[in-house]
Write a protein that holds these residues in place. Structure first.
Motif, PDB file in Angstrom:
ATOM      1  N   ASP A 137      21.212  38.445  53.538  1.00  0.00           N
ATOM      2  CA  ASP A 137      20.986  37.455  52.480  1.00  0.00           C
ATOM      3  C   ASP A 137      22.274  36.813  51.961  1.00  0.00           C
ATOM      4  O   ASP A 137      22.339  36.356  50.827  1.00  0.00           O
ATOM      5  CB  ASP A 137      20.227  38.080  51.298  1.00  0.00           C
ATOM      6  CG  ASP A 137      18.867  38.619  51.697  1.00  0.00           C
ATOM      7  OD1 ASP A 137      18.243  38.021  52.589  1.00  0.00           O
ATOM      8  OD2 ASP A 137      18.434  39.644  51.137  1.00  0.00           O
ATOM      9  N   ASN A 138      23.307  36.764  52.806  1.00  0.00           N
ATOM     10  CA  ASN A 138      24.533  36.055  52.443  1.00  0.00           C
ATOM     11  C   ASN A 138      24.406  34.595  52.868  1.00  0.00           C
ATOM     12  O   ASN A 138      23.668  34.257  53.791  1.00  0.00           O
ATOM     13  CB  ASN A 138      25.732  36.716  53.112  1.00  0.00           C
ATOM     14  CG  ASN A 138      25.891  38.158  52.692  1.00  0.00           C
ATOM     15  OD1 ASN A 138      26.329  38.456  51.591  1.00  0.00           O
ATOM     16  ND2 ASN A 138      25.503  39.080  53.575  1.00  0.00           N
ATOM     17  N   GLU A 139      25.173  33.708  52.210  1.00  0.00           N
ATOM     18  CA  GLU A 139      25.008  32.281  52.468  1.00  0.00           C
ATOM     19  C   GLU A 139      26.354  31.566  52.452  1.00  0.00           C
ATOM     20  O   GLU A 139      27.200  31.820  51.602  1.00  0.00           O
ATOM     21  CB  GLU A 139      24.093  31.660  51.412  1.00  0.00           C
ATOM     22  CG  GLU A 139      23.793  30.184  51.636  1.00  0.00           C
ATOM     23  CD  GLU A 139      22.800  29.627  50.635  1.00  0.00           C
ATOM     24  OE1 GLU A 139      22.539  28.411  50.670  1.00  0.00           O
ATOM     25  OE2 GLU A 139      22.275  30.410  49.804  1.00  0.00           O
ATOM     26  N   THR A 140      26.548  30.671  53.425  1.00  0.00           N
ATOM     27  CA  THR A 140      27.735  29.831  53.454  1.00  0.00           C
ATOM     28  C   THR A 140      27.336  28.361  53.424  1.00  0.00           C
ATOM     29  O   THR A 140      26.271  27.985  53.914  1.00  0.00           O
ATOM     30  CB  THR A 140      28.576  30.053  54.724  1.00  0.00           C
ATOM     31  OG1 THR A 140      27.823  29.641  55.860  1.00  0.00           O
ATOM     32  CG2 THR A 140      28.970  31.501  54.874  1.00  0.00           C
ATOM     33  N   LYS A 141      28.244  27.541  52.885  1.00  0.00           N
ATOM     34  CA  LYS A 141      28.038  26.106  52.979  1.00  0.00           C
ATOM     35  C   LYS A 141      28.343  25.631  54.389  1.00  0.00           C
ATOM     36  O   LYS A 141      27.711  24.724  54.919  1.00  0.00           O
ATOM     37  CB  LYS A 141      28.924  25.363  51.983  1.00  0.00           C
ATOM     38  CG  LYS A 141      28.708  23.849  52.033  1.00  0.00           C
ATOM     39  CD  LYS A 141      29.575  23.106  51.045  1.00  0.00           C
ATOM     40  CE  LYS A 141      29.305  21.602  51.154  1.00  0.00           C
ATOM     41  NZ  LYS A 141      30.160  20.822  50.232  1.00  0.00           N
ATOM     42  N   GLY A 142      29.332  26.258  55.027  1.00  0.00           N
ATOM     43  CA  GLY A 142      29.742  25.866  56.377  1.00  0.00           C
ATOM     44  C   GLY A 142      29.223  26.832  57.411  1.00  0.00           C
ATOM     45  O   GLY A 142      28.030  26.935  57.644  1.00  0.00           O
ATOM     46  N   SER A 143      30.132  27.604  58.015  1.00  0.00           N
ATOM     47  CA  SER A 143      29.772  28.446  59.152  1.00  0.00           C
ATOM     48  C   SER A 143      30.076  29.909  58.879  1.00  0.00           C
ATOM     49  O   SER A 143      30.944  30.250  58.084  1.00  0.00           O
ATOM     50  CB  SER A 143      30.549  27.996  60.395  1.00  0.00           C
ATOM     51  OG  SER A 143      30.227  28.807  61.498  1.00  0.00           O
ATOM     52  N   GLY A 144      29.350  30.756  59.596  1.00  0.00           N
ATOM     53  CA  GLY A 144      29.720  32.155  59.684  1.00  0.00           C
ATOM     54  C   GLY A 144      29.636  32.919  58.383  1.00  0.00           C
ATOM     55  O   GLY A 144      30.631  33.074  57.682  1.00  0.00           O
ATOM     56  N   THR A 145      28.458  33.444  58.016  1.00  0.00           N
ATOM     57  CA  THR A 145      28.424  34.386  56.901  1.00  0.00           C
ATOM     58  C   THR A 145      29.325  35.571  57.223  1.00  0.00           C
ATOM     59  O   THR A 145      29.875  36.206  56.325  1.00  0.00           O
ATOM     60  CB  THR A 145      26.991  34.849  56.609  1.00  0.00           C
ATOM     61  OG1 THR A 145      26.375  35.291  57.807  1.00  0.00           O
ATOM     62  CG2 THR A 145      26.173  33.722  56.024  1.00  0.00           C
ATOM     63  N   VAL A 146      29.473  35.879  58.510  1.00  0.00           N
ATOM     64  CA  VAL A 146      30.552  36.749  58.986  1.00  0.00           C
ATOM     65  C   VAL A 146      31.374  35.917  59.966  1.00  0.00           C
ATOM     66  O   VAL A 146      30.852  35.437  60.964  1.00  0.00           O
ATOM     67  CB  VAL A 146      30.020  38.019  59.672  1.00  0.00           C
ATOM     68  CG1 VAL A 146      31.163  38.826  60.281  1.00  0.00           C
ATOM     69  CG2 VAL A 146      29.225  38.865  58.681  1.00  0.00           C
TER      70      VAL A 146
END
Length: 359
Positions: A137-146
Motif C-alpha cells: 500500500d505504498n504510493e509514488t507520484k513517479g516510479s518504483g515504490t521500491v
C-alpha cells in the motif's frame, strides 16, 4: 531611478526569503529523519508513523550498518518531487542496511515510497538486505515504490498493492531495478498490483539484473494477480534469471505475466505459468520481442489464454520474435489462443533460431 532601486531591493529580499525557506526545509528534513553516517545502530520493535520531510523521508542511511528488527514504518512521506518516503540509502554509502521482519506500508514519495537506493559509485557499493518484511500500500507520484539502483536482496518478503502513478512506459513501475543494479528475490511474493497505464509491476532496466527463485528452505517465489497493459507482472529490458517461481493469474493486453523488449534477455528454469491471460495481443504467459537470448527449461505452462480475435493474437502461452529460442523439458497443457498457436508462436521471419527438445 528610485523606482529601479526599490525593485532591486524587493528582488534581493525575495531571493533571501527563498534561501531561508530552503535552509529551513533542510533543517526540518534532518530533524524529522534518522540519519546514520558511518555508525552501527540497531532498532528493535519500533514504530515510525506519519513522519514528514521535504526529502529523504524517515530513515537516511549513509554508511556503517543500520539494522531494524520487527519495526513498522507507516504513513511517512516526502515531497512528491523527492525520494524515499520511508528509507533512503545514499549513493556514496558503502555500508549495509538490514531490515528483518515488520512492515513498510502506506508511505509516499516521488520515487521509492518504501525504499529508495541511490546509484553507487565504483568504490562504494551500498548493500541492502531485507528479510520477512511486508511491503504494501505504498504510493509514488513517479516510479518504483521500491527503487533499486545498487545491490539489494529480499528474502521471504511480500510486495502487495503498491502503486506507481507515472503513465510513462519507462518509469511508472511498482518495483524498479535501475541501470547497473542487482536485485535478488528469494521466496518472495509479488501480488495484486494494478495499473491502467502501460506499466508492469516490476521493471528490469537496461544493464540491470533480476534474479528470482526459491529461498534456502525451498520456499518458491510467487507472482500472482497482477494486472496492467503490457507485461502483467514483469517487463525485462535488462537481464532476468527466474527459477523456482510460480506465475499465476496475471493479466495484460500482451505478455500476460512477462514481456521482454529492447535487447532484454530471459532465462526461465523450473517455473510454473498457470492461468495467465493476454487480452488483445501476443503471449498469454510470455511475450518475447527482443534480440536477446530466450531460454526456458524444466517449466510448466498450464491454462494460459490469449482470447482476442485480432491479427496480433498469437501464442496461448508463449510468443517470440527477433531472438534465439531454446525450450527444453517443458510441459504445455491446456493453453488456448483464439487465432494462432495454442501453446507457442514464433514469428518465422523474425525469429533467428528455435530449438525445442524433450517437450
Amino acid at each position: 531611478s528610485i523606482f529601479g532601486l526599490i525593485a532591486k531591493e524587493r528582488k534581493a529580499i525575495k531571493d533571501l526569503q527563498q534561501q531561508l525557506k530552503k535552509i529551513a526545509e533542510e533543517k526540518e528534513d534532518i530533524k524529522k529523519s534518522f540519519f546514520n553516517y558511518g555508525g552501527d545502530n540497531t532498532f528493535n520493535n519500533c514504530e515510525f508513523i506519519d513522519n514528514a520531510a521535504y526529502k529523504y523521508g524517515m530513515i537516511l542511511h549513509d554508511g556503517g550498518t543500520t539494522t531494524f528488527n520487527n519495526c513498522k514504518f507507516t504513513g511517512n512521506k516526502v515531497h512528491e518531487g523527492t525520494d524515499g518516503g520511508a528509507f533512503t540509502v545514499l549513493g556514496g554509502s558503502s555500508g549495509t542496511l538490514k531490515i528483518n521482519g515488520g512492515e513498510i506500508s502506506g508511505n509516499y514519495a516521488g520515487w521509492g515510497a518504501a525504499l529508495y537506493v541511490e546509484k553507487s559509485n565504483k568504490s562504494k557499493i551500498a548493500n541492502v538486505v531485507v528479510n520477512d518484511v511486508v511491503i504494501k500500500d505504498n504510493e509514488t507520484k513517479g516510479s518504483g515504490t521500491v527503487w533499486i539502483d545498487s545491490k539489494a536482496t529480499f528474502t521471504r518478503c511480500t510486495f502487495e498493492n503498491n502503486k506507481a502513478n507515472s503513465s510513462s512506459y519507462d518509469s511508472g513501475h511498482s518495483l524498479t531495478i535501475a541501470t547497473g543494479a542487482d536485485l535478488q528475490l528469494y521466496g518472495c511474493t509479488i501480488k495484486n498490483h494494478s495499473s491502467a497505464n502501460r506499466i508492469s509491476s516490476v521493471l528490469v532496466r537496461t544493464g540491470a539484473k533480476l534474479t528470482m527463485g526459491e529461498d534456502a528452505n525451498g520456499t518458491r517465489s510467487v507472482v500472482q494477480n497482477n494486472t496492467t497493459n503490457y507485461g502483467g507482472a514483469i517487463r525485462v529490458v535488462g537481464d532476468a534469471e527466474l527459477s523456482g517461481t510460480n506465475f499465476i493469474g496475471n493479466y495484460a493486453n500482451g505478455g500476460g505475466a512477462i514481456i521482454v523488449t529492447d535487447g532484454g534477455e530471459l532465462t526461465v528454469d523450473d517455473c510454473l505459468f498457470e492461468d495467465n491471460y493476454a487480452k488483445n495481443n501476443f503471449g498469454g504467459a510470455i511475450r518475447f520481442e527482443s534480440t536477446g537470448d530466450f531460454t526456458v527449461l524444466n517449466s510448466t505452462f498450464r491454462g494460459n489464454h490469449n482470447n482476442s480475435t485480432g491479427n496480433g493474437t498469437r501464442g496461448g502461452a508463449i510468443s517470440t520474435a527477433k531472438c534465439d529460442v531454446v525450450i527444453d523439458n517443458c510441459l504445455f497443457e491446456n493453453n488456448y489462443c483464439e487465432v494462432t498457436s495454442g501453446a507457442a508462436f514464433a514469428a518465422e521471419e523474425e525469429t533467428t533460431g528455435i530449438k525445442i527438445t524433450n517437450t
